[in-house]
Enzyme design. Structure first.
Site, PDB file in Angstrom:
ATOM      1  N   GLY A  10       0.830  -1.200   0.000  1.00  0.00           N
ATOM      2  CA  GLY A  10       0.000   0.000   0.000  1.00  0.00           C
ATOM      3  C   GLY A  10       0.861   1.244   0.000  1.00  0.00           C
TER       4      GLY A  10
ATOM      5  CD  GLN B  22       3.841   5.462   2.541  1.00  0.00           C
ATOM      6  OE1 GLN B  22       2.795   4.988   2.114  1.00  0.00           O
ATOM      7  NE2 GLN B  22       4.857   4.714   2.914  1.00  0.00           N
TER       8      GLN B  22
ATOM      9  CB  CYS C  80       6.172   1.148   6.574  1.00  0.00           C
ATOM     10  SG  CYS C  80       5.637   2.761   5.976  1.00  0.00           S
ATOM     11  CG  LEU C  81       6.599   0.767   0.222  1.00  0.00           C
ATOM     12  CD1 LEU C  81       5.802   1.305  -0.957  1.00  0.00           C
ATOM     13  CD2 LEU C  81       7.669  -0.200  -0.240  1.00  0.00           C
TER      14      LEU C  81
ATOM     15  CG  HIS D  63       0.375   0.458   7.227  1.00  0.00           C
ATOM     16  ND1 HIS D  63       1.415  -0.175   7.877  1.00  0.00           N
ATOM     17  CD2 HIS D  63       0.951   1.387   6.430  1.00  0.00           C
ATOM     18  CE1 HIS D  63       2.569   0.378   7.493  1.00  0.00           C
ATOM     19  NE2 HIS D  63       2.314   1.311   6.601  1.00  0.00           N
ATOM     20  CD  GLU D  64      -0.726   2.255   3.058  1.00  0.00           C
ATOM     21  OE1 GLU D  64      -0.261   3.415   3.027  1.00  0.00           O
ATOM     22  OE2 GLU D  64       0.009   1.252   3.147  1.00  0.00           O
TER      23      GLU D  64
ATOM     24  CG  HIS E 184       1.238   6.063   5.931  1.00  0.00           C
ATOM     25  ND1 HIS E 184       2.469   6.490   6.372  1.00  0.00           N
ATOM     26  CD2 HIS E 184       1.406   4.767   5.565  1.00  0.00           C
ATOM     27  CE1 HIS E 184       3.345   5.493   6.276  1.00  0.00           C
ATOM     28  NE2 HIS E 184       2.731   4.430   5.790  1.00  0.00           N
TER      29      HIS E 184
HETATM   30 ZN    ZN Z   1       3.470   2.569   5.436  1.00  0.00          ZN
END
Ligand code: ZN
Length: 161
Positions: free
Chosen positions: A42, A47, A88-89, A130-131, A134
């Site tokens: 995701g 991000q 997480c990216l 999770h997203e 963010h």
């Molecule tokens: Zn993340």
């Protein structure tokens, strides 16, 4: 380019998206491409440095399923509880278990501009939580116990140097 912790953009609460425009459509395409290229589950717009409430999720297990794009997503119901591993990216190389709801109902606008509630389970429910975190400036490491947070700081910040 994907912003990584401790980039301050990741801590900003993202802004509400207005009516659909070509720019928003392009941004969504860019997010899907960035997520796919990075092999992420995701991605949230902040991000990649855009403070807007948009998330994309690699939803399906089937290869042909389209990634999910949600504009102004809102979680309207959470049910159950389960522990699972997350990464997480924006926090490359670090994985840890996080407690999340098993089921999530999320509302948001799709690329077709339709507002739909979506019922999510399992990995998809985890990704949505999770997203959406963010978009509120929250990272999954914020959910760790104090001891694990200390561990994270030692491991991750050491590697950043
Ligand atoms: Zn993340």
């Amino acid at each position: 380019m994907i912003r990584t912790h401790p980039d301050r953009m990741l801590r900003r609460v993202a802004g509400v998206v207005g009516p659909m425009t070509d720019e928003i459509r392009l941004l969504c395409d860019d997010m899907v491409a960035t997520m796919t290229a990075a092999h992420g589950v995701g991605l949230a717009a902040n991000q990649i440095g855009v403070s807007l409430r948009i998330i994309t999720i690699e939803a399906g297990s089937e290869k042909e399923s389209e990634p999910l794009v949600l504009i102004n997503p809102r979680i309207i119901r959470l049910e159950g509880e389960e522990v699972g591993e997350e990464g997480c990216l924006s926090i490359p190389g670090f994985y840890e278990t996080v407690k999340r709801a098993t089921k999530a109902v999320v509302e948001g606008r799709g690329l077709d501009d339709r507002e739909l509630p979506i019922e999510c389970n399992g990995l998809l429910a985890r990704a949505v939580q999770h997203e959406v975190d963010h978009l509120n400036g929250i990272l999954f490491i914020d959910h760790l116990s104090p001891v694990k947070k200390q561990l994270f700081k030692r491991e991750y910040m050491k590697e950043k140097k």
